[in-house]
Scaffold this motif. Structure first.
Motif, PDB file in Angstrom:
ATOM      1  N   UNK A 575       0.828  -1.205   0.000  1.00 32.48           N
ATOM      2  CA  UNK A 575       0.000   0.000   0.000  1.00 32.48           C
ATOM      3  C   UNK A 575       0.867   1.262   0.000  1.00 32.48           C
ATOM      4  N   UNK A 576       1.941   1.246   0.780  1.00 28.88           N
ATOM      5  CA  UNK A 576       2.861   2.395   0.784  1.00 28.88           C
ATOM      6  C   UNK A 576       3.458   2.614  -0.605  1.00 28.88           C
ATOM      7  N   UNK A 577       3.823   1.519  -1.272  1.00 30.37           N
ATOM      8  CA  UNK A 577       4.381   1.637  -2.626  1.00 30.37           C
ATOM      9  C   UNK A 577       3.366   2.264  -3.577  1.00 30.37           C
ATOM     10  N   UNK A 578       2.117   1.834  -3.499  1.00 33.91           N
ATOM     11  CA  UNK A 578       1.090   2.389  -4.377  1.00 33.91           C
ATOM     12  C   UNK A 578       0.926   3.881  -4.154  1.00 33.91           C
ATOM     13  N   UNK A 579       0.906   4.296  -2.888  1.00 37.60           N
ATOM     14  CA  UNK A 579       0.721   5.715  -2.566  1.00 37.60           C
ATOM     15  C   UNK A 579       1.938   6.522  -3.012  1.00 37.60           C
ATOM     16  N   UNK A 580       3.118   5.981  -2.750  1.00 30.72           N
ATOM     17  CA  UNK A 580       4.361   6.710  -3.076  1.00 30.72           C
ATOM     18  C   UNK A 580       4.568   6.826  -4.580  1.00 30.72           C
ATOM     19  N   UNK A 581       4.217   5.775  -5.332  1.00 29.22           N
ATOM     20  CA  UNK A 581       4.489   5.756  -6.772  1.00 29.22           C
ATOM     21  C   UNK A 581       3.384   6.388  -7.605  1.00 29.22           C
ATOM     22  N   UNK A 582       2.264   6.758  -6.976  1.00 31.06           N
ATOM     23  CA  UNK A 582       1.129   7.267  -7.741  1.00 31.06           C
ATOM     24  C   UNK A 582       1.475   8.575  -8.444  1.00 31.06           C
ATOM     25  N   UNK A 583       1.014   8.685  -9.670  1.00 29.03           N
ATOM     26  CA  UNK A 583       1.141   9.914 -10.444  1.00 29.03           C
ATOM     27  C   UNK A 583      -0.046  10.805 -10.085  1.00 29.03           C
ATOM     28  N   UNK A 584       0.242  11.941  -9.481  1.00 26.58           N
ATOM     29  CA  UNK A 584      -0.831  12.803  -8.987  1.00 26.58           C
ATOM     30  C   UNK A 584      -1.772  13.266 -10.087  1.00 26.58           C
ATOM     31  N   UNK A 586      -2.897  11.472 -12.677  1.00 35.13           N
ATOM     32  CA  UNK A 586      -3.788  10.474 -13.248  1.00 35.13           C
ATOM     33  C   UNK A 586      -4.152   9.348 -12.290  1.00 35.13           C
ATOM     34  N   UNK A 587      -3.378   9.144 -11.214  1.00 39.01           N
ATOM     35  CA  UNK A 587      -3.595   7.983 -10.345  1.00 39.01           C
ATOM     36  C   UNK A 587      -4.317   8.325  -9.053  1.00 39.01           C
ATOM     37  N   UNK A 588      -4.985   9.485  -9.014  1.00 40.58           N
ATOM     38  CA  UNK A 588      -5.579   9.888  -7.738  1.00 40.58           C
ATOM     39  C   UNK A 588      -6.638   8.919  -7.206  1.00 40.58           C
ATOM     40  N   UNK A 589      -7.467   8.262  -8.042  1.00 41.76           N
ATOM     41  CA  UNK A 589      -8.423   7.330  -7.424  1.00 41.76           C
ATOM     42  C   UNK A 589      -7.726   6.141  -6.773  1.00 41.76           C
ATOM     43  N   UNK A 590      -6.733   5.553  -7.477  1.00 42.97           N
ATOM     44  CA  UNK A 590      -6.026   4.413  -6.909  1.00 42.97           C
ATOM     45  C   UNK A 590      -5.270   4.812  -5.639  1.00 42.97           C
ATOM     46  N   UNK A 591      -4.670   6.012  -5.660  1.00 44.74           N
ATOM     47  CA  UNK A 591      -3.955   6.491  -4.469  1.00 44.74           C
ATOM     48  C   UNK A 591      -4.922   6.643  -3.302  1.00 44.74           C
ATOM     49  N   UNK A 592      -6.087   7.220  -3.567  1.00 42.10           N
ATOM     50  CA  UNK A 592      -7.055   7.438  -2.493  1.00 42.10           C
ATOM     51  C   UNK A 592      -7.574   6.119  -1.934  1.00 42.10           C
ATOM     52  N   UNK A 593      -7.838   5.151  -2.787  1.00 42.89           N
ATOM     53  CA  UNK A 593      -8.335   3.861  -2.322  1.00 42.89           C
ATOM     54  C   UNK A 593      -7.266   3.151  -1.501  1.00 42.89           C
ATOM     55  N   UNK A 594      -5.997   3.258  -1.917  1.00 42.62           N
ATOM     56  CA  UNK A 594      -4.909   2.683  -1.125  1.00 42.62           C
ATOM     57  C   UNK A 594      -4.810   3.378   0.235  1.00 42.62           C
ATOM     58  N   UNK A 595      -5.048   4.692   0.259  1.00 42.51           N
ATOM     59  CA  UNK A 595      -5.015   5.413   1.542  1.00 42.51           C
ATOM     60  C   UNK A 595      -6.120   4.925   2.475  1.00 42.51           C
ATOM     61  N   UNK A 596      -7.298   4.655   1.929  1.00 42.58           N
ATOM     62  CA  UNK A 596      -8.392   4.136   2.753  1.00 42.58           C
ATOM     63  C   UNK A 596      -8.002   2.789   3.361  1.00 42.58           C
ATOM     64  N   UNK A 597      -7.434   1.917   2.548  1.00 38.09           N
ATOM     65  CA  UNK A 597      -7.031   0.605   3.052  1.00 38.09           C
ATOM     66  C   UNK A 597      -5.945   0.724   4.112  1.00 38.09           C
ATOM     67  N   UNK A 598      -4.979   1.607   3.878  1.00 34.38           N
ATOM     68  CA  UNK A 598      -3.910   1.791   4.856  1.00 34.38           C
ATOM     69  C   UNK A 598      -4.456   2.414   6.141  1.00 34.38           C
ATOM     70  N   UNK A 599      -5.454   3.280   6.014  1.00 36.35           N
ATOM     71  CA  UNK A 599      -6.082   3.853   7.211  1.00 36.35           C
ATOM     72  C   UNK A 599      -6.722   2.760   8.057  1.00 36.35           C
ATOM     73  N   UNK A 600      -7.411   1.821   7.416  1.00 32.19           N
ATOM     74  CA  UNK A 600      -7.999   0.711   8.167  1.00 32.19           C
ATOM     75  C   UNK A 600      -6.948  -0.132   8.848  1.00 32.19           C
ATOM     76  N   UNK A 601      -5.827  -0.357   8.177  1.00 35.81           N
ATOM     77  CA  UNK A 601      -4.749  -1.138   8.761  1.00 35.81           C
ATOM     78  C   UNK A 601      -4.152  -0.413   9.957  1.00 35.81           C
TER      79      UNK A 601
END
Length: 799
Positions: A575-584, A586-601
């Motif tokens: 999840x950290x890799x997804x957030x760190x590597x996201x292209x602001x 075009x990848x904002x939905x995937x980054x946000x969804x990864x942030x939600x999952x990491x928040x739950x963790x």
């Protein structure tokens, strides 16, 4: 998870790596032959019935005896066995087959260590309610929001040379084979080329030219893309014929060959009947394209068809350029296709057929804005009146581009225009593609009934077109739609069937999408070990994935599988890799969804401030109905974090806003998350009666509409409330609703630990604790639950 290698005779079989070695040398096999060997070896404890083997390998109810016999013959040859000796693989008369050879199994890779909690009998006796987020659904609904949109990119394989404006009408009824293909389907194989390296493009270019011309005349010819996946470079002659015959139940094969002579070119084609009879056809001309066209005329004569006259035939040099571009595309060489277009003379580069291919190369490589601009410019030059089919192709390309750019209403309109042009013309492949593309957009907009209708129409059209790969994509899309509506158990077998087809044809991106869907279905059904197995299957393919969105999707789903198996550190890394590597950009939905999952963790691990920050960062970037469920998960985590931090007024304000928004979505699962947030707030503010009512309502809604993990989420919250209230009788009833999952699901097992601890049942507590420790991995068990319970209290009604 251990990867096992099976050893027998002189062979080793690594099923996870899909590798058979004999005398330590890799044996290349058609996928169905490998699958036959793998299935029989894995079920060697018994005889396997013919129908069972066919369903497991081909994913359909019926396969001809000839096709099955050829696969078994090839399997025996591959492992050094024969029909005479049957030392390894025995035929069971009138039943099926039995693997009888001795097999030893060893681990190829050591199993990763999973740490458990130690029992501390000196821990304090009081048992506070553990702070743990409800199981996050964001990864599940990434499927409904993202995967269907991704599937259309893989569907750009419809690119073909322009057909005539008014092709012959299709017959009213078509005999169908067991796999949905026409009973008289034709497969054109890659051409054998006897010329210089500069002419190597003819291997696929001539194949596709012949296939397209035959299909234009109304014959049921399989799409070239699928054949290329089965017949890899270097596979020729009888080996190519066997590769197609084993995988597909086709009636006729066309095996072309092309040779340069002193005067020009000779094209030869064998029309091969099911019994192996060959009818040779040959033509000679100044160019390979012209000779190929003459061979097509003679092939059509063999089928009793006349040659259709194109509305506007291209010059020979233009036809060769188009076939070269298509040959590069069939070989997945998008850079080569682009180089051919950019290196062409301006007059050729400006041809509509070439410009269309350039735009579609843009879409295939993720350049959606550039592709849309090229298609808009082409649309202005190609009217629906002068060339309706080409105009429809451009509209379908716009449908795909606009969908990927998030402009779904405009994408729907483009699809509608394409379908209106195609419905009265005999273009089943393009029509099927366009229905599928429109269904994808409807699904992303949560219009499930409209999406289902479009996928059904796509299936009919693509069956007429004879394209097993596109049918598999429709399978995958339909089952994703089932999952989006909470029917994971029904969707899972369809996804597995589609995955087998994708793997058989070497479609790695589509395989990974299907495996990601399978992970989501297993998690929804509270089958974490099966989810991890699907994740491990795809992990070895990740480096071969071309589409970055598919990579992100699979990594996100794998993170979910790892978390639900207690491997929290690995999940966090992904999840950290997804957030760190996201292209602001075009990848904002995937980054946000990864942030939600990491928040739950983080909330699970007690890092409450971080969880709140991540959830709040994600929420503004999850607009639109396709992200509603991920947004609801993030909002629920934020309200829970605020309560844990003691910020009740702020939490109350968030709950009110959450509830008001959820009421506007029309999604029962979003309302369920809001209801749980409201119930938790009522409990925290001492409004026990209201909280009890809300939890009971949430339980009813989850039973009616949700999958097992949804019900488990409500059970966990409701039971925690009841235990805190001291209502052990009602808590026992609620915990019992999840009891059947306690052997495989950590949270269900932990609920039983809490219940038996509160009831003072030491023996039951000890057994439940052993199960929870076995499943925990890196998930913490509250210290208070590790101390043996005291005397057993009476089982009263509670408060």
């Amino acid at each position: 998870m251990n990867r096992r290698v099976h050893h027998f005779g002189e062979c080793s079989l690594d099923i996870a790596a899909r590798e058979l070695r004999r005398d330590r040398v890799r044996v290349d096999l058609p996928p169905t032959v490998f699958d036959c060997i793998a299935y029989l070896v894995e079920h060697r404890d018994r005889a396997v019935g013919r129908d069972e083997l066919v369903a497991a390998v081909w994913g359909k109810a019926s396969v001809s005896d000839t096709m099955l016999g050829k696969a078994i013959l090839a399997a025996r040859r591959a492992v050094g066995d024969s029909a005479e000796t049957q030392a390894l693989l025995r035929t069971v008369p009138r039943f099926g087959y039995h693997w009888v050879g001795p097999v030893t199994v060893e681990d190829a890779v050591p199993a990763p260590a999973i740490a458990g909690e130690a029992i501390d009998l000196a821990a304090p006796a009081d048992v506070p309610t553990p702070v743990r987020p409800s199981r996050s659904d964001s990864r599940r609904w990434l499927l409904a929001a993202l995967v269907l949109g991704l599937a259309v990119v893989a569907g750009l394989a419809w690119l073909r040379i322009r057909p005539p404006e008014a092709p012959p009408e299709a017959p009213a009824t078509v005999a169908r084979a067991a796999d949905g293909l026409p009973g008289d389907a034709i497969a054109v194989l890659p051409a054998e080329v006897f010329a210089t390296d500069d002419d190597a493009w003819l291997r696929l270019g001539l194949m596709d030219l012949i296939a397209t011309r035959l299909r234009t005349a109304g014959l049921p010819v399989l799409a070239s893309d699928g054949i290329v996946r089965l017949v890899r470079p270097g596979v020729e002659g009888e080996a190519a014929i066997a590769a197609v015959r084993v995988a597909l139940d086709v009636r006729h094969l066309v095996l072309p060959a092309v040779r340069r002579t002193g005067k020009g070119w000779v094209v030869h084609a064998d029309l091969i009947e099911p019994d192996g009879t060959r009818r040779p056809l040959q033509a000679e001309a100044d160019s390979a394209i012209a000779a190929g066209d003459t061979v097509v005329e003679r092939l059509l004569g063999q089928f009793g068809r006349s040659v259709p006259t194109p509305a506007a035939a291209m010059e020979l040099s233009a036809t060769e350029l188009v076939q070269r571009i298509d040959a590069a595309r069939l070989a997945d060489d998008t850079a080569g296709a682009r180089a051919l277009i950019e290196g062409a003379a301006p007059a050729l580069r400006d041809l509509p057929a070439v410009r269309l291919r350039g735009a579609l190369v843009d879409l295939r490589t993720g350049r959606f804005a550039e592709g849309r601009a090229a298609l808009d410019a082409l649309l202005a030059d190609v009217s629906a009146e002068t060339d309706p089919v080409l105009h429809a192709r451009v509209q379908d390309g716009l449908c795909i581009a606009l969908n990927r750019l998030g402009q779904m209403d405009a994408g729907l309109a483009a699809c509608d225009r394409a379908i209106a042009l195609l419905e009265t013309r005999n273009q089943p492949a393009l029509l099927g593609h366009t229905y599928n593309d429109r269904g994808v957009i409807h699904a992303r907009m949560q219009r499930h009934a409209l999406a289902q209708a479009d996928f059904a129409r796509a299936r009919i059209a693509l069956s007429l077109a004879g394209d097993p790969l596109l049918l598999a994509r429709v399978d995958s899309n339909e089952s994703t739609l089932e999952m989006a509506q909470g029917r994971q158990a029904e969707a899972l077998p369809i996804q597995q069937r589609a995955a087998r087809q994708f793997e058989r044809f070497g479609l790695i991106d589509e395989l990974m999408i299907s495996l990601a869907n399978q992970i989501g279905a297993h998690l929804a059904l509270l089958q974490p070990a099966s989810a991890l197995a699907a994740s491990d299957q795809g992990w070895s393919y990740l480096g071969r994935v071309q589409d970055r969105d598919v990579r992100n999707l699979f990594r996100h789903q794998r993170a979910g599988a790892l978390e639900e198996n207690g491997r929290l550190g690995e999940a966090r890394i992904l999840l950290d890799e997804m957030i760190r590597e996201a292209d602001a950009s075009r990848d904002w939905p995937q980054r946000a969804i990864a942030q939600v999952s990491l928040a739950g963790l983080d909330l699970r691990l007690g890092e409450t401030e971080t969880a709140l920050l991540l959830a709040r960062q994600a929420l503004p970037h999850l607009p639109g109905p396709e992200f509603d469920r991920s947004r609801a998960t993030g909002w629920r985590i934020a309200t829970q974090a605020l309560r844990v931090l003691g910020r009740l007024p702020e939490a109350a304000e968030e709950v009110r806003a959450f509830r008001a928004w959820a009421a506007t979505t029309g999604d029962p699962m979003v309302r369920l998350d809001a209801m749980l947030a409201e119930a938790g707030q009522a409990a925290a503010e001492g409004r026990s009666g209201e909280a009890r009512t809300l939890y009971a309502q949430a339980m009813d809604l989850a039973r009616q509409r949700g999958a097992a993990n949804t019900a488990g989420r409500v059970v966990e919250a409701y039971a925690g409330f009841l235990l805190a209230q001291g209502d052990l009788a009602q808590a026992s009833t609620v915990v019992g609703m999840a009891a059947r999952y306690a052997d495989v699901d950590f949270d269900a097992a932990l609920l039983e630990v809490r219940l038996y601890h509160a009831l003072g049942r030491a023996d039951a507590w000890r057994d439940a604790l052993a199960t929870a420790r076995r499943l925990a991995g890196e998930r913490p068990i509250p210290a208070a639950l590790l101390r043996a319970p005291g005397s057993e209290p009476a089982l009263g009604n509670g408060s």
